[in-house]
Motif scaffolding. Sequence first.
Motif, PDB file in Angstrom:
ATOM      1  N   TRP A 281       0.861  -1.175   0.000  1.00  0.00           N
ATOM      2  CA  TRP A 281       0.000   0.000   0.000  1.00  0.00           C
ATOM      3  C   TRP A 281       0.897   1.224   0.000  1.00  0.00           C
ATOM      4  CZ3 TRP A 281      -5.277   1.021   0.311  1.00  0.00           C
ATOM      5  CH2 TRP A 281      -5.651   2.276   0.790  1.00  0.00           C
TER       6      TRP A 281
ATOM      7  N   ASN B 273     -21.276   8.763   9.353  1.00  0.00           N
ATOM      8  CA  ASN B 273     -20.227   9.670   8.876  1.00  0.00           C
ATOM      9  C   ASN B 273     -18.807   9.193   9.147  1.00  0.00           C
ATOM     10  OD1 ASN B 273     -22.139  11.532   7.906  1.00  0.00           O
ATOM     11  ND2 ASN B 273     -22.389  12.366   9.963  1.00  0.00           N
ATOM     12  N   SER B 274     -18.646   7.936   9.473  1.00  0.00           N
ATOM     13  CA  SER B 274     -17.291   7.428   9.664  1.00  0.00           C
ATOM     14  C   SER B 274     -16.647   7.082   8.325  1.00  0.00           C
ATOM     15  CB  SER B 274     -17.303   6.213  10.588  1.00  0.00           C
ATOM     16  OG  SER B 274     -17.473   6.656  11.919  1.00  0.00           O
ATOM     17  N   VAL B 275     -15.317   6.927   8.378  1.00  0.00           N
ATOM     18  CA  VAL B 275     -14.546   6.599   7.182  1.00  0.00           C
ATOM     19  C   VAL B 275     -13.727   5.349   7.470  1.00  0.00           C
ATOM     20  CG1 VAL B 275     -12.671   7.359   5.665  1.00  0.00           C
ATOM     21  CG2 VAL B 275     -14.419   8.988   6.402  1.00  0.00           C
ATOM     22  N   GLY B 278      -8.687   2.200   3.143  1.00  0.00           N
ATOM     23  CA  GLY B 278      -8.412   1.092   2.236  1.00  0.00           C
ATOM     24  C   GLY B 278      -7.771  -0.075   2.966  1.00  0.00           C
ATOM     25  N   VAL B 280      -8.604  -1.922   5.245  1.00  0.00           N
ATOM     26  CA  VAL B 280      -8.900  -2.153   6.665  1.00  0.00           C
ATOM     27  C   VAL B 280      -9.714  -3.435   6.796  1.00  0.00           C
ATOM     28  CG1 VAL B 280     -10.348  -1.319   8.573  1.00  0.00           C
ATOM     29  CG2 VAL B 280      -8.735   0.230   7.442  1.00  0.00           C
ATOM     30  N   THR B 283     -13.896  -6.410  12.300  1.00  0.00           N
ATOM     31  CA  THR B 283     -14.903  -7.373  12.746  1.00  0.00           C
ATOM     32  C   THR B 283     -15.612  -6.852  13.995  1.00  0.00           C
ATOM     33  OG1 THR B 283     -13.240  -8.535  14.036  1.00  0.00           O
ATOM     34  CG2 THR B 283     -13.657  -9.352  11.805  1.00  0.00           C
ATOM     35  N   HIS B 284     -15.418  -5.574  14.279  1.00  0.00           N
ATOM     36  CA  HIS B 284     -16.125  -4.986  15.420  1.00  0.00           C
ATOM     37  C   HIS B 284     -16.633  -3.600  15.034  1.00  0.00           C
ATOM     38  CE1 HIS B 284     -11.879  -3.700  15.763  1.00  0.00           C
ATOM     39  NE2 HIS B 284     -12.448  -2.538  16.008  1.00  0.00           N
ATOM     40  N   ILE B 286     -17.593   0.471  15.011  1.00  0.00           N
ATOM     41  CA  ILE B 286     -16.850   1.731  15.017  1.00  0.00           C
ATOM     42  C   ILE B 286     -17.863   2.826  15.321  1.00  0.00           C
ATOM     43  CG2 ILE B 286     -15.673   3.354  13.466  1.00  0.00           C
ATOM     44  CD1 ILE B 286     -13.970   0.985  14.260  1.00  0.00           C
ATOM     45  N   ASN B 289     -18.599   9.298  13.272  1.00  0.00           N
ATOM     46  CA  ASN B 289     -17.603  10.360  13.091  1.00  0.00           C
ATOM     47  C   ASN B 289     -16.180   9.914  13.386  1.00  0.00           C
ATOM     48  OD1 ASN B 289     -19.650  12.320  12.480  1.00  0.00           O
ATOM     49  ND2 ASN B 289     -20.163  12.221  14.663  1.00  0.00           N
ATOM     50  N   THR B 290     -15.862   8.714  12.973  1.00  0.00           N
ATOM     51  CA  THR B 290     -14.556   8.147  13.256  1.00  0.00           C
ATOM     52  C   THR B 290     -13.881   7.806  11.937  1.00  0.00           C
ATOM     53  OG1 THR B 290     -15.527   7.143  15.198  1.00  0.00           O
ATOM     54  CG2 THR B 290     -13.410   6.279  14.508  1.00  0.00           C
ATOM     55  N   LYS B 291     -12.564   7.829  11.967  1.00  0.00           N
ATOM     56  CA  LYS B 291     -11.801   7.429  10.787  1.00  0.00           C
ATOM     57  C   LYS B 291     -10.917   6.255  11.195  1.00  0.00           C
ATOM     58  CE  LYS B 291      -9.070   9.647   7.190  1.00  0.00           C
ATOM     59  NZ  LYS B 291      -8.570  10.976   6.768  1.00  0.00           N
ATOM     60  N   VAL B 292     -11.002   5.181  10.489  1.00  0.00           N
ATOM     61  CA  VAL B 292     -10.194   4.000  10.794  1.00  0.00           C
ATOM     62  C   VAL B 292      -9.276   3.736   9.639  1.00  0.00           C
ATOM     63  CG1 VAL B 292     -10.254   1.594  11.507  1.00  0.00           C
ATOM     64  CG2 VAL B 292     -12.277   3.030  11.787  1.00  0.00           C
ATOM     65  N   ILE B 293      -7.974   3.749   9.898  1.00  0.00           N
ATOM     66  CA  ILE B 293      -7.054   3.398   8.813  1.00  0.00           C
ATOM     67  C   ILE B 293      -6.076   2.357   9.322  1.00  0.00           C
ATOM     68  CG2 ILE B 293      -7.244   5.593   7.596  1.00  0.00           C
ATOM     69  CD1 ILE B 293      -4.650   6.434   8.943  1.00  0.00           C
ATOM     70  N   ILE B 294      -5.488   1.608   8.416  1.00  0.00           N
ATOM     71  CA  ILE B 294      -4.449   0.679   8.859  1.00  0.00           C
ATOM     72  C   ILE B 294      -3.225   1.481   9.241  1.00  0.00           C
ATOM     73  CG2 ILE B 294      -5.081  -1.465   7.715  1.00  0.00           C
ATOM     74  CD1 ILE B 294      -3.432  -0.613   5.313  1.00  0.00           C
TER      75      ILE B 294
ATOM     76  N   GLU C 296      -4.342  -9.332  14.096  1.00  0.00           N
ATOM     77  CA  GLU C 296      -5.233  -8.184  13.918  1.00  0.00           C
ATOM     78  C   GLU C 296      -4.320  -7.000  13.612  1.00  0.00           C
ATOM     79  OE1 GLU C 296      -9.535  -7.094  14.594  1.00  0.00           O
ATOM     80  OE2 GLU C 296      -8.448  -8.967  14.295  1.00  0.00           O
ATOM     81  N   ARG C 298      -2.757  -3.522  13.355  1.00  0.00           N
ATOM     82  CA  ARG C 298      -3.064  -2.378  14.185  1.00  0.00           C
ATOM     83  C   ARG C 298      -3.790  -1.322  13.371  1.00  0.00           C
ATOM     84  NH1 ARG C 298       1.926  -1.309  17.751  1.00  0.00           N
ATOM     85  NH2 ARG C 298       2.498  -3.215  16.604  1.00  0.00           N
ATOM     86  N   LEU C 299      -4.869  -0.825  13.911  1.00  0.00           N
ATOM     87  CA  LEU C 299      -5.646   0.192  13.219  1.00  0.00           C
ATOM     88  C   LEU C 299      -5.469   1.511  13.951  1.00  0.00           C
ATOM     89  CD1 LEU C 299      -8.936  -1.814  12.619  1.00  0.00           C
ATOM     90  CD2 LEU C 299      -7.135  -1.345  10.966  1.00  0.00           C
ATOM     91  N   ARG C 300      -5.506   2.570  13.211  1.00  0.00           N
ATOM     92  CA  ARG C 300      -5.541   3.885  13.851  1.00  0.00           C
ATOM     93  C   ARG C 300      -6.954   4.403  13.751  1.00  0.00           C
ATOM     94  NH1 ARG C 300      -1.984   8.433  12.350  1.00  0.00           N
ATOM     95  NH2 ARG C 300      -1.782   7.461  10.282  1.00  0.00           N
ATOM     96  N   ILE C 301      -7.526   4.700  14.891  1.00  0.00           N
ATOM     97  CA  ILE C 301      -8.901   5.166  14.925  1.00  0.00           C
ATOM     98  C   ILE C 301      -8.880   6.599  15.427  1.00  0.00           C
ATOM     99  CG2 ILE C 301     -11.193   4.745  15.882  1.00  0.00           C
ATOM    100  CD1 ILE C 301     -10.556   1.845  16.027  1.00  0.00           C
ATOM    101  N   VAL C 302      -9.285   7.510  14.574  1.00  0.00           N
ATOM    102  CA  VAL C 302      -9.239   8.918  14.948  1.00  0.00           C
ATOM    103  C   VAL C 302     -10.580   9.558  14.644  1.00  0.00           C
ATOM    104  CG1 VAL C 302      -6.761   9.123  14.549  1.00  0.00           C
ATOM    105  CG2 VAL C 302      -8.364   9.549  12.674  1.00  0.00           C
ATOM    106  N   GLU C 303     -10.796  10.704  15.239  1.00  0.00           N
ATOM    107  CA  GLU C 303     -12.005  11.439  14.921  1.00  0.00           C
ATOM    108  C   GLU C 303     -11.958  11.861  13.454  1.00  0.00           C
ATOM    109  OE1 GLU C 303     -14.371  15.222  16.521  1.00  0.00           O
ATOM    110  OE2 GLU C 303     -12.602  14.662  17.681  1.00  0.00           O
ATOM    111  N   ASN C 304     -13.063  11.771  12.767  1.00  0.00           N
ATOM    112  CA  ASN C 304     -13.108  12.149  11.359  1.00  0.00           C
ATOM    113  C   ASN C 304     -13.340  13.646  11.263  1.00  0.00           C
ATOM    114  OD1 ASN C 304     -13.210  12.116   8.608  1.00  0.00           O
ATOM    115  ND2 ASN C 304     -15.306  11.307   8.518  1.00  0.00           N
ATOM    116  N   SER C 307     -15.982  15.566   8.941  1.00  0.00           N
ATOM    117  CA  SER C 307     -17.441  15.466   9.117  1.00  0.00           C
ATOM    118  C   SER C 307     -17.929  16.462  10.160  1.00  0.00           C
ATOM    119  CB  SER C 307     -17.840  14.062   9.528  1.00  0.00           C
ATOM    120  OG  SER C 307     -17.359  13.786  10.825  1.00  0.00           O
TER     121      SER C 307
END
Lengths: 307, 307, 307
Positions: A281, B273-275, B278, B280, B283-284, B286, B289-294, C296, C298-304, C307
């Motif tokens: 990526w 409104n979460s994001v 790519g 990602v 399985t749980h 979110i 208003n959250t952004k989840v990225i690898i 699993e 590691r994911l980074r979860i941040v406020e979006n 939005s």
Amino acid sequence: MNRISIGKLAKELVQSYRSTERITNIEKRQFPSRSQVIKITEELRELLFPGYLGRTDLCWNNVEYFVGNKLDRLFTLLSEEIAKAFGSLSVGEAEEEFHSFLCSCRERACRETELFFSKLPKIREMLEDDVQAAYDGDPAAKSIEEIIFSYPCVLAISVYRMAHELFLQEIPLIPRMMTEYAHALTGIDIHPGARIGRSFFIDHGTGVVIGETCEIGDNVKIYQGVTLGALSFPKDERGKIIRGTKRHPTIESGVTIYAGATILGGNTVIGKNSVVGGNVWLTHSIPPNTKVIIEEPRLRIVENKSS
Amino acid sequence: MNRISIGKLAKELVQSYRSTERITNIEKRQFPSRSQVIKITEELRELLFPGYLGRTDLCWNNVEYFVGNKLDRLFTLLSEEIAKAFGSLSVGEAEEEFHSFLCSCRERACRETELFFSKLPKIREMLEDDVQAAYDGDPAAKSIEEIIFSYPCVLAISVYRMAHELFLQEIPLIPRMMTEYAHALTGIDIHPGARIGRSFFIDHGTGVVIGETCEIGDNVKIYQGVTLGALSFPKDERGKIIRGTKRHPTIESGVTIYAGATILGGNTVIGKNSVVGGNVWLTHSIPPNTKVIIEEPRLRIVENKSS
Amino acid sequence: MNRISIGKLAKELVQSYRSTERITNIEKRQFPSRSQVIKITEELRELLFPGYLGRTDLCWNNVEYFVGNKLDRLFTLLSEEIAKAFGSLSVGEAEEEFHSFLCSCRERACRETELFFSKLPKIREMLEDDVQAAYDGDPAAKSIEEIIFSYPCVLAISVYRMAHELFLQEIPLIPRMMTEYAHALTGIDIHPGARIGRSFFIDHGTGVVIGETCEIGDNVKIYQGVTLGALSFPKDERGKIIRGTKRHPTIESGVTIYAGATILGGNTVIGKNSVVGGNVWLTHSIPPNTKVIIEEPRLRIVENKSS
């Protein structure tokens, strides 16, 4: 169900043609016919691979009649669709002006079709190298013929190379209709605006996405599931997406990109002869002669309790 | 080869129709015809996008004849296939009962076809928003027309929206035939049972999977290769899979899911409104208003020795 | 555009048929016709699923006529294409020899077609198990019929099982034309050379790649986007790829491979009853009864913020 009921349903549906008019084309404009564009594309492919697709009994004595006849017919068909494509850009001319607008569309369409036809030999030169690249790049290929007949990349790339020329000639709508026809058949989504060099090979291909503003050098090889995409879209002050900027990466000559890799962003450059490993990526550039692979992702290996 | 040999091979094959009878349909039931369902689907799409697909010379004076005529014909064709679909649910009625069973199937089929036709204006309303969402969401889109003609998501979503209504009406077999027709053409696999809100956009699309019990809100945007799937299948006491539970995620309104992301499980909720970035793998749930990225996966960058 | 111009363009294109002759087939060889091979494949599928595809009014009294007639016709069509495939292997015999070469091709084609037809009952036995495996493996499947009509894996696997037999009979070109036809419709790319055991199920399927030298046991289940591919290609002393070695993995019986997993290399063996999790990337062997999943990531979860 009686006629009254059908009549009522028909009236309601026609009513919806007025209320949801953004997806209604009644008394508005004439567009190129998608099915006609696909038919033309298929016949053009017969001209690109003579004796393989379409008529198989060509000999040097009859081939010129065959080609002349087909070009003549395709000229009529394609120039008509191109004229409609230009006509669809009408900005609401008054009736007398509209007639002369349509005439000028038709004239321009003839010129553009002639120009496009004159490029077919050059397109064939590129395709010969593409086919050879597939043979050289895939140990499962048994012969050049197997590649021409069966490899999805030959379909996708030959249609792209034609669509790209029409894109450069600024024909509306038709180039994308052509590449989406190939996308449907191969799972390979190449935007007609992308710029792709010689000896290009895509193996397997399903899931490949090559965005509008990609630039790809010579001797590039990519595998299934590779995305050459956009990172994010700049928006104007009203929050509308800005169209027309370079949003997709540059892949220099000699690069190989393995399955499932994702490369994003208009400023991302993969340097000459580099290798991008599977599932990598990337959102930043890589120098030439470099190999990028994912750190072997840690795996958890446990006894399978359910067995 | 002589006739005796063909005769022998035919006998052996017919014999296998008896011995492997689970995939034999001789003197059993009549099913909807897949090719007929596809033809009907294509004609329905002409009614949904009048003047774009099929006849291009519609004007407000003739459109009601066109629509009335097509609806009339499609009523005959579709109600026949729906009757066969209901008939295929036969549980071995005796002959005299079977006749009245088939009659009741035909009557029910007419009612269901009429109900379905009455929903077409509502489906058009949703499609207008879907097309607009594609235009607003993709900087490569040059016009609304380009989207209607060329974007695979318009095909996939328009077929899904019709199939979903038939699924809600509990028509057997036909809804899935319809969505698999779209899947074959676009690589976008939407189960007709999924529930999807307004202004839905799928870019590129190849490899997208949206499972049967997904719930998707409004203004959701997803990219190629996204899976909204099941985590694992509960089994009953005999080890057989239990059918009909919620196995697929809920995606709330305003969510964007980038290419290659995988979201699994019936209890997984992606908040408003979460994001989801790519690739990602989720399985749980979110929160909104959250952004989840690898985490930028560690890459190994080495000199490419082979060059 | 006048005739002179078309004439000039035709001459230039014909000239390019000489200069880029690797993709020209004029006065060279006759190859099987791709469109004919696809037609034959479709009709063979009607014989494999009688009463489901094609004619739906079969009864035990007429079925032998139906089958005999279709086999007879298909014998003519298929043996002709196989004869062309053998003929395409011509190595430039002199004219009198060439005639007897073609005769021998035709005779051999008849024998091979007869042998292939005699395998259809065995292929049906395998397909019955494949269809059952799909029903047992997918909670969204409502009936056996839904699977036969709608599941892409049934199309892909039935075409593969026929193509594989022709591959084993060393028929050139045709097996790959057949599997690429299925690839285009399903996004499932199975090389006809792969060896696949009984009760094979592929769910969704888009993006699946199964390479030429794969060996797959019984009761294997795989999901969309799974690649069973090659790691790297050994080259000979002149730098040319060596063809014909085992380059793809071995998957033992009872294995499940979840979506997006990639398994590479000719020495890689996934042991009996093991499970390979989604997105796993494997280039080494796994013992039996093992479960491999990615840590699993590691994911980074941040406020979006947007939005």
